[in-house]
Write a protein that holds these residues in place. Structure first.
Motif, PDB file in Angstrom:
ATOM      1  N   LEU A  62     -26.524-131.496 -66.126  1.00  0.00           N
ATOM      2  CA  LEU A  62     -27.882-131.993 -65.864  1.00  0.00           C
ATOM      3  C   LEU A  62     -28.804-131.429 -66.934  1.00  0.00           C
ATOM      4  CD1 LEU A  62     -28.400-131.564 -61.994  1.00  0.00           C
ATOM      5  CD2 LEU A  62     -28.016-133.672 -63.252  1.00  0.00           C
ATOM      6  N   ASP A  63     -28.657-131.927 -68.154  1.00  0.00           N
ATOM      7  CA  ASP A  63     -29.379-131.269 -69.260  1.00  0.00           C
ATOM      8  C   ASP A  63     -30.143-132.269 -70.118  1.00  0.00           C
ATOM      9  OD1 ASP A  63     -27.266-132.536 -70.398  1.00  0.00           O
ATOM     10  OD2 ASP A  63     -26.643-130.855 -71.659  1.00  0.00           O
ATOM     11  N   ARG A  64     -30.651-133.314 -69.461  1.00  0.00           N
ATOM     12  CA  ARG A  64     -31.352-134.341 -70.249  1.00  0.00           C
ATOM     13  C   ARG A  64     -32.852-134.077 -70.297  1.00  0.00           C
ATOM     14  NH1 ARG A  64     -27.824-136.268 -66.721  1.00  0.00           N
ATOM     15  NH2 ARG A  64     -25.867-136.979 -67.624  1.00  0.00           N
ATOM     16  N   LEU A  65     -33.413-134.347 -71.483  1.00  0.00           N
ATOM     17  CA  LEU A  65     -34.870-134.307 -71.626  1.00  0.00           C
ATOM     18  C   LEU A  65     -35.367-135.675 -71.214  1.00  0.00           C
ATOM     19  CD1 LEU A  65     -34.733-132.495 -75.030  1.00  0.00           C
ATOM     20  CD2 LEU A  65     -35.773-131.563 -72.959  1.00  0.00           C
ATOM     21  N   LEU A  66     -36.264-135.748 -70.256  1.00  0.00           N
ATOM     22  CA  LEU A  66     -36.628-137.037 -69.673  1.00  0.00           C
ATOM     23  C   LEU A  66     -37.944-137.585 -70.203  1.00  0.00           C
ATOM     24  CD1 LEU A  66     -35.660-136.134 -66.001  1.00  0.00           C
ATOM     25  CD2 LEU A  66     -34.261-137.335 -67.685  1.00  0.00           C
ATOM     26  N   ASP A  67     -38.857-136.686 -70.540  1.00  0.00           N
ATOM     27  CA  ASP A  67     -40.159-137.158 -71.002  1.00  0.00           C
ATOM     28  C   ASP A  67     -40.893-136.002 -71.677  1.00  0.00           C
ATOM     29  OD1 ASP A  67     -42.199-139.033 -71.282  1.00  0.00           O
ATOM     30  OD2 ASP A  67     -43.259-138.279 -69.523  1.00  0.00           O
ATOM     31  N   PHE A  68     -41.686-136.319 -72.695  1.00  0.00           N
ATOM     32  CA  PHE A  68     -42.511-135.282 -73.299  1.00  0.00           C
ATOM     33  C   PHE A  68     -43.805-135.910 -73.773  1.00  0.00           C
ATOM     34  CE2 PHE A  68     -43.639-132.712 -77.179  1.00  0.00           C
ATOM     35  CZ  PHE A  68     -44.173-131.652 -76.446  1.00  0.00           C
ATOM     36  N   ALA A  70     -46.695-135.257 -76.011  1.00  0.00           N
ATOM     37  CA  ALA A  70     -47.081-134.330 -77.086  1.00  0.00           C
ATOM     38  C   ALA A  70     -48.585-134.064 -77.085  1.00  0.00           C
ATOM     39  CB  ALA A  70     -46.639-134.871 -78.441  1.00  0.00           C
ATOM     40  N   ALA A  71     -49.354-134.868 -76.330  1.00  0.00           N
ATOM     41  CA  ALA A  71     -50.799-134.625 -76.265  1.00  0.00           C
ATOM     42  C   ALA A  71     -51.121-133.539 -75.231  1.00  0.00           C
ATOM     43  CB  ALA A  71     -51.526-135.915 -75.931  1.00  0.00           C
ATOM     44  N   THR A  72     -50.420-133.575 -74.097  1.00  0.00           N
ATOM     45  CA  THR A  72     -50.735-132.592 -73.037  1.00  0.00           C
ATOM     46  C   THR A  72     -49.746-131.416 -73.033  1.00  0.00           C
ATOM     47  OG1 THR A  72     -49.323-133.722 -71.446  1.00  0.00           O
ATOM     48  CG2 THR A  72     -51.636-134.413 -71.525  1.00  0.00           C
ATOM     49  N   GLY A  73     -48.586-131.586 -73.657  1.00  0.00           N
ATOM     50  CA  GLY A  73     -47.577-130.535 -73.670  1.00  0.00           C
ATOM     51  C   GLY A  73     -46.773-130.434 -72.379  1.00  0.00           C
ATOM     52  N   VAL A  74     -46.810-131.493 -71.553  1.00  0.00           N
ATOM     53  CA  VAL A  74     -45.990-131.460 -70.331  1.00  0.00           C
ATOM     54  C   VAL A  74     -44.627-132.087 -70.640  1.00  0.00           C
ATOM     55  CG1 VAL A  74     -45.731-132.205 -67.933  1.00  0.00           C
ATOM     56  CG2 VAL A  74     -47.975-131.497 -68.785  1.00  0.00           C
ATOM     57  N   VAL A  75     -43.570-131.340 -70.351  1.00  0.00           N
ATOM     58  CA  VAL A  75     -42.224-131.841 -70.598  1.00  0.00           C
ATOM     59  C   VAL A  75     -41.502-131.997 -69.262  1.00  0.00           C
ATOM     60  CG1 VAL A  75     -41.276-129.501 -71.027  1.00  0.00           C
ATOM     61  CG2 VAL A  75     -40.118-131.463 -71.965  1.00  0.00           C
ATOM     62  N   ARG A  76     -40.802-133.111 -69.112  1.00  0.00           N
ATOM     63  CA  ARG A  76     -39.950-133.280 -67.919  1.00  0.00           C
ATOM     64  C   ARG A  76     -38.505-133.191 -68.370  1.00  0.00           C
ATOM     65  NH1 ARG A  76     -40.847-137.874 -63.471  1.00  0.00           N
ATOM     66  NH2 ARG A  76     -42.642-136.482 -63.218  1.00  0.00           N
ATOM     67  N   CYS A  77     -37.742-132.331 -67.725  1.00  0.00           N
ATOM     68  CA  CYS A  77     -36.322-132.226 -68.093  1.00  0.00           C
ATOM     69  C   CYS A  77     -35.489-131.952 -66.856  1.00  0.00           C
ATOM     70  CB  CYS A  77     -36.129-131.106 -69.113  1.00  0.00           C
ATOM     71  SG  CYS A  77     -36.642-129.516 -68.513  1.00  0.00           S
ATOM     72  N   ALA A 171     -37.640-130.863 -63.510  1.00  0.00           N
ATOM     73  CA  ALA A 171     -38.952-130.200 -63.371  1.00  0.00           C
ATOM     74  C   ALA A 171     -39.884-130.644 -64.482  1.00  0.00           C
ATOM     75  CB  ALA A 171     -38.779-128.684 -63.407  1.00  0.00           C
ATOM     76  N   ASP A 172     -41.184-130.630 -64.182  1.00  0.00           N
ATOM     77  CA  ASP A 172     -42.239-130.833 -65.187  1.00  0.00           C
ATOM     78  C   ASP A 172     -42.789-129.461 -65.543  1.00  0.00           C
ATOM     79  OD1 ASP A 172     -42.091-133.553 -65.062  1.00  0.00           O
ATOM     80  OD2 ASP A 172     -43.850-133.820 -63.790  1.00  0.00           O
ATOM     81  N   VAL A 173     -42.740-129.119 -66.826  1.00  0.00           N
ATOM     82  CA  VAL A 173     -43.211-127.796 -67.249  1.00  0.00           C
ATOM     83  C   VAL A 173     -44.372-127.965 -68.232  1.00  0.00           C
ATOM     84  CG1 VAL A 173     -42.552-125.615 -68.371  1.00  0.00           C
ATOM     85  CG2 VAL A 173     -40.867-126.863 -67.005  1.00  0.00           C
ATOM     86  N   GLN A 174     -45.438-127.229 -67.981  1.00  0.00           N
ATOM     87  CA  GLN A 174     -46.585-127.242 -68.897  1.00  0.00           C
ATOM     88  C   GLN A 174     -46.337-126.231 -70.012  1.00  0.00           C
ATOM     89  OE1 GLN A 174     -49.931-128.936 -68.925  1.00  0.00           O
ATOM     90  NE2 GLN A 174     -49.510-128.085 -70.972  1.00  0.00           N
TER      91      GLN A 174
END
Ligand SMILES: Cc1cc2nc3c(=O)[nH]c(=O)nc-3n(C[C@H](O)[C@H](O)[C@H](O)COP(=O)(O)OP(=O)(O)OC[C@H]3O[C@@H](n4cnc5c(N)ncnc54)[C@H](O)[C@@H]3O)c2cc1C
Length: 439
Positions: A62-68, A70-77, A171-174
């Protein structure tokens, strides 16, 4: 199938565990049979990531990057994504982890479940504060999106929840903004423990990143002698700097190929290591520019360094004690452990008063001390029990992610929200640590 998954300290050894590997978020988890426990990268030291006679739900797939954004810096993985993978994506785009432990080889799920802290705790608090949302899969098949607004109680139980409330899927990480991959660091010598408090206080005004290394063999009046490291992310004037050797991101070039004999870490080798480490770093006094990688992750340079402690594994003991009792308690704990077996890695850091959303989160205001020592059987167990007692007596707490020896009574005293937490544990989930704490 049985497996050889262990914790980083390789003590206690778990010999009867099966694994169930997850590859997709839509996968179900076993509904009958042995108890379940999520397993990230096994970078916890004791038994909190082990499940003797149970099943480990491994999350490497379960190691996929799902969304990023670049304006807000929130990454979903996905939760099995490592911090290393995340940094490779975000650093070139101007974003760094909001909080990072001393290794990048941990998963996002593991970082949430232990609510990890880093060198910026006095400014930023813990990792959990930056987790905007995550999805939790329970053994009854139900899925809950959790955030401060949606299912907030599940959010608070799961941050620092030791993997017991269910499996985090994503998770969504700021992230936090940076200008470039560099850190301006400075090394300041500390004469003793009093100096640590003084330099810490002064440094925290201006430095986002602080940590101290202590020479574990300096005792008596010199106790606490060591080096204080402080730093800040570099300003924009270092953008576009040509990458010279000291600025290159360092790959892990070395690996310890086999278990070294336990005796290789004795008083003499620790004294020699401390002597060189102290002098080599003293030569680098004054501000210097460093790539983030060797600054945050010096131990990652040597793969499987845990083998230097030999086949029987080792302990890391980490406690936090309140400022009011810290001087006496730290002195006693450091002297007590040095009498037994010197720790090659003794680290001090202050925790600030920014609280975490997690009910079971370990960090709290005070000073945290981490010590490593090789496992020498009963003698080491007695030492750990004694350090646990001294910590409790000082009104502090021991970090479950590093623990292999605290008492159930002390665990209950360290975590006052324990009873509330218990009703959020998934009935099918358990761990070796949890059973040890609840005999
Ligand atoms: C060299 C080194 C330096 C370290 N420095 C620090 C430090 O500075 N600060 C700090 O706080 N810690 C530090 N640690 C400890 C480490 O950061 C934590 O133990 C971290 O939680 C390990 O993550 P992992 O992915 O390896 O998880 P594991 O060790 O495999 O598991 C940890 C916990 O997370 C749970 N878990 C894992 N994945 C999931 C999931 N998907 N859903 C739900 N639960 C899950 C497990 O059940 C277990 O309870 C350090 C460890 C090492 C080896």
């Amino acid at each position: 199938m049985t497996n050889d998954l262990q914790s980083w300290g390789r003590f206690p050894l778990a010999t009867r565990q099966t694994t169930h590997a997850l590859a997709w978020q839509t996968d179900s988890i076993p509904t009958a049979g042995a108890s379940l426990l999520p397993y990230g990268q096994g970078r916890s030291y004791g038994d909190s990531c082990l499940n003797e006679n149970g099943t480990l739900l491994t999350t490497h797939g379960l190691d996929r990057l799902l969304d990023f954004d670049a304006a807000t810096g929130v990454v979903r993985c996905e939760a099995g994504t490592t911090l290393e993978t995340l940094l490779k994506l975000t650093v070139p785009r101007g974003w760094f982890l909001p909080v990072t432990p001393g290794t990048k080889f941990v998963s996002i799920g593991g970082a949430i479940a232990n609510d990890v802290h880093g060198k910026n705790h006095h400014r930023a608090g813990t990792f959990g504060r930056y987790v905007r949302r995550f999805e939790l899969l329970r053994s009854d098949g139900s899925r809950k999106v959790c955030s401060p607004e949606e299912n907030p109680d599940w959010y608070e139980a799961t941050i620092g929840g030791l993997g017991l409330t269910g499996l985090i899927l994503w998770a969504d990480v700021q992230m936090r903004p940076i200008h470039n991959p560099f850190v301006i660091t400075e090394t300041v010598p500390m004469a003793d423990l009093e100096d640590f408090f003084k330099i810490s206080r002064e440094s925290e005004q201006d430095a986002e990143l602080t940590v101290a290394w202590v020479d574990s063999l300096a005792l008596g009046r010199r106790l606490g002698r060591g080096l204080f490291f402080r730093g800040n992310f570099a300003p924009p004037r270092f953008d576009g700097l040509p990458l010279v050797r000291s600025h290159l991101s360092h790959g892990s070039a070395l690996a310890v190929p086999f278990n070294l004999p336990g005796i290789s870490l004795n008083w003499l080798s620790v004294a020699t290591f401390n002597w060189f480490f102290y002098r080599a770093n003293l030569l680098r006094r004054g501000p210097r520019l460093q790539h983030y990688d060797p600054f945050f992750y010096p131990l990652d340079k040597v793969h499987r360094w845990n083998r230097v402690y030999g086949r029987k594994g080792f302990f890391q003991f980490q406690c936090v004690v309140p400022f009011s009792t810290a001087r006496d308690a730290l002195r006693e704990i450091m002297e007590r452990s040095a009498r037994d077996v010197p720790s090659p890695l003794t680290v001090l850091k202050t925790f600030g008063d920014i609280s975490s959303p997690g009910w079971m989160s370990f960090p709290r205001p005070g000073v945290t001390l981490a010590l490593d020592f090789a496992n020498r059987g009963d003698r080491t167990m007695k030492l750990v029990a004694e350090l646990d007692r001294l910590t409790r007596q000082a009104g502090g707490a021991v970090y479950p992610a590093k623990d292999a020896g605290m008492s159930p009574e002390n665990f209950a005293a360290y975590f006052p929200q324990l009873e509330r937490f218990k009703s959020y544990i998934d009935p099918a989930f358990s761990s070796s640590f949890w059973r040890r704490m609840n005999p």
